[in-house]
Design an enzyme around this catalytic site. Structure first.
Site, PDB file in Angstrom:
ATOM      1  N   CYS A   1       0.833  -1.201   0.000  1.00 48.58           N
ATOM      2  CA  CYS A   1       0.000   0.000   0.000  1.00 48.58           C
ATOM      3  C   CYS A   1       0.879   1.268   0.000  1.00 48.58           C
ATOM      4  O   CYS A   1       1.519   1.564  -0.989  1.00 48.58           O
ATOM      5  CB  CYS A   1      -0.982  -0.029   1.167  1.00 48.58           C
ATOM      6  SG  CYS A   1      -2.421   1.039   0.936  1.00 48.58           S
TER       7      CYS A   1
ATOM      8  N   HIS B   1      -3.563  -5.762   1.478  1.00 48.28           N
ATOM      9  CA  HIS B   1      -3.194  -5.972   2.876  1.00 48.28           C
ATOM     10  C   HIS B   1      -3.634  -7.361   3.336  1.00 48.28           C
ATOM     11  O   HIS B   1      -4.597  -7.917   2.812  1.00 48.28           O
ATOM     12  CB  HIS B   1      -3.891  -4.949   3.778  1.00 48.28           C
ATOM     13  CG  HIS B   1      -3.331  -3.582   3.701  1.00 48.28           C
ATOM     14  ND1 HIS B   1      -2.142  -3.232   4.299  1.00 48.28           N
ATOM     15  CD2 HIS B   1      -3.801  -2.449   3.110  1.00 48.28           C
ATOM     16  CE1 HIS B   1      -1.911  -1.949   4.089  1.00 48.28           C
ATOM     17  NE2 HIS B   1      -2.893  -1.457   3.367  1.00 48.28           N
TER      18      HIS B   1
END
Length: 483
Positions: free
Chosen positions: A330, A427
């Site tokens: 991310c 994630h």
């Protein structure tokens, strides 16, 4: 009739989140339908819910302990710090505003209604709601407009159990002092107290319990011995992230100032053959690391400047020259590219900055946040990967041609031509055992862990621990009808 009880702390980090998770599992094992609830949380480690929003990761773990799917009603107000004085405010799972601390204080009164709405909706689905406070009710300077502790307890008509942390010392003063400083009506909501994190023979504190009861009139519902396996549960707070010595394979993780969604680290830290080294500011990235993992960030451009200020960009180049590997997740993925542009000032002043230049991609911040539970496929092996996406940016460029994940038919992630630098937006990917084993195997390490089984076993052990050290029958009897 649904009953509810609120667990508040005599200070921050007394172990409320873990206790609520353990109580949720213990009471569920007794045959009750249990729902966890926290009216206001502050954390950049969020979980994505099936109803398309985000809540604090602790409430997601508590939901798991109760055998429920995480839902935005479990944490209706989530504060995600972006600077030292401001935070993004999430209400019932969706972005409400970005506010400075003073502005949030003025906005709190209008947030009580959605918090109560979520609580009542959740209570309608359960026999028992276990509510977690935030910080401490003794912060009476914050009492006006409070929705996190006594303000919410008053509005919902909740009885309270106050928890003190004996490990940090002064627990008698924590409990007695809280009663002394609270307004009488708030102190009157407290029905009992508990002591957490005791090391040694808990009977040695019998005289301490007697002193607290004599001075407050509150009964004890237990002295909870130190739970050694707490580290095996997913961490919520950044202060809970710690280095975990393990096997010879070393993962170095630079601690970013606005580190976010760091649950990617929990399965790696649990691996017997892996050591996770959290690199604090001011310290160089270790020269013996096999993998440098750059985690997510709530303020990517700011954290990239912080990364460079520590000299970690230079250390990262040396790591690659030694043959090491790099993974960015991310915000960490965005940092690895050639450029990050934030034309609308979504994470700070509008502008653009050069990235670390290790991946030939560029990121542009966009207002629409992507929130999704995601099932992906790891291209090298075809293994299924469960995870979630929670980000603003769009990342594209030539190295996207080396994507190593497929998500719903689209390519995800990027890699350098030699494959030693990789990034993605997914994630939680290391929670998938087959992916984690394949990824570590490619780097010369072995995986010997069934992560989900480990978490479930730890929750069961925590429930048994609380059954042994707390009077759960008394605690249940103290619960009142939900307001």
């Amino acid at each position: 009739m649904t009953r509810a009880i609120m667990i508040q702390g005599a200070g921050s980090n007394v172990g409320k989140s873990m206790l609520v998770a353990g109580l949720a599992r213990a009471l569920t094992r007794r045959g009750l339908s249990v729902a966890p609830f926290k009216p206001q949380n502050m954390s950049n480690n969020a979980a994505v819910t099936e109803d398309g929003g985000e809540i604090g990761r602790a409430q997601a773990l508590q939901a798991r302990a109760a055998g429920r799917a995480p839902h935005t009603d479990m944490n209706p107000v989530l504060l995600k710090p972006e600077t030292d004085t401001g935070a993004q405010v999430i209400v019932q799972g969706q972005r409400f505003a970005t506010l400075r601390a003073a502005d949030y204080a003025r906005a709190k009164p209008q947030l009580l209604a959605p918090a109560l709405e979520s609580f009542r909706r959740l209570a309608a689905t359960a026999d028992m709601v276990v509510v977690e406070g935030a910080g401490s009710p003794a912060e009476i300077n914050l009492r006006a407009g409070d929705i996190a502790n006594m303000g919410f307890a008053e509005a919902a008509g909740l009885p309270v159990v106050l928890v003190g942390d004996i490990d940090r010392g002064g627990v008698i003063a924590q409990i007695v002092g809280t009663q002394t400083i609270l307004p009488p009506a708030d102190a009157g909501r407290i029905r009992a107290f508990a002591i957490n994190k005791f090391r040694g023979d808990t009977r040695l504190f019998d005289s301490g319990l007697a002193e607290i009861t004599a001075r407050t009139g509150w009964p004890s519902v237990g002295v909870v011995s130190w739970f050694e396996d707490a580290w095996r549960l997913p961490a919520e707070d950044v202060i809970d992230i710690r280095s975990t010595p393990g096997g010879p394979f070393k993962v170095a993780v630079p601690r970013l100032q606005r580190i976010a969604n760091f649950d990617d680290l929990d399965p790696l830290a649990s691996e017997p053959g892996v050591s996770v080294d959290i690199v604090e500011p001011g310290r160089a990235l270790p020269g013996d690391a096999d993998l440098v993992l750059i985690p997510g960030s709530k303020a990517t451009i700011s954290d990239l400047a912080h990364f460079r200020a520590q000299g970690w960009d230079i250390d990262l180049q040396a790591h690659l020259r030694r043959g090491g590997n790099v993974l960015g997740v991310c915000g960490g993925y965005q940092m690895l590219g050639r450029e990050i542009a934030d034309p609308e000032g979504l994470e700070g002043p509008p502008g653009r900055v050069d990235g670390l230049g290790l991946l030939d991609v560029r990121t542009v911040m966009r207002p629409a946040k992507r929130l999704a539970l995601t099932q992906a496929v790891y291209r090298p092996t075809g293994d299924t990967v469960q995870g979630y996406e929670i980000h603003l940016g769009e990342t594209t460029g030539p190295d996207s041609a080396h994507a190593w994940l497929d998500v719903d038919g689209r390519a995800e992630g990027a890699a350098s031509p030699d494959g030693r630098v990789r990034g993605c937006y997914l994630h939680g990917l290391f929670g998938s055992d087959r992916f984690r084993a394949a990824y570590l195997s490619r780097l010369g390490a072995q995986s010997d862990l069934c992560y989900d089984t480990s978490v479930e076993a730890t929750l069961d052990a925590l429930a048994a621990h609380l059954e042994a050290y707390m009077d759960l029958d008394r605690l249940v009897s103290l619960a009142g009808p939900s307001g």
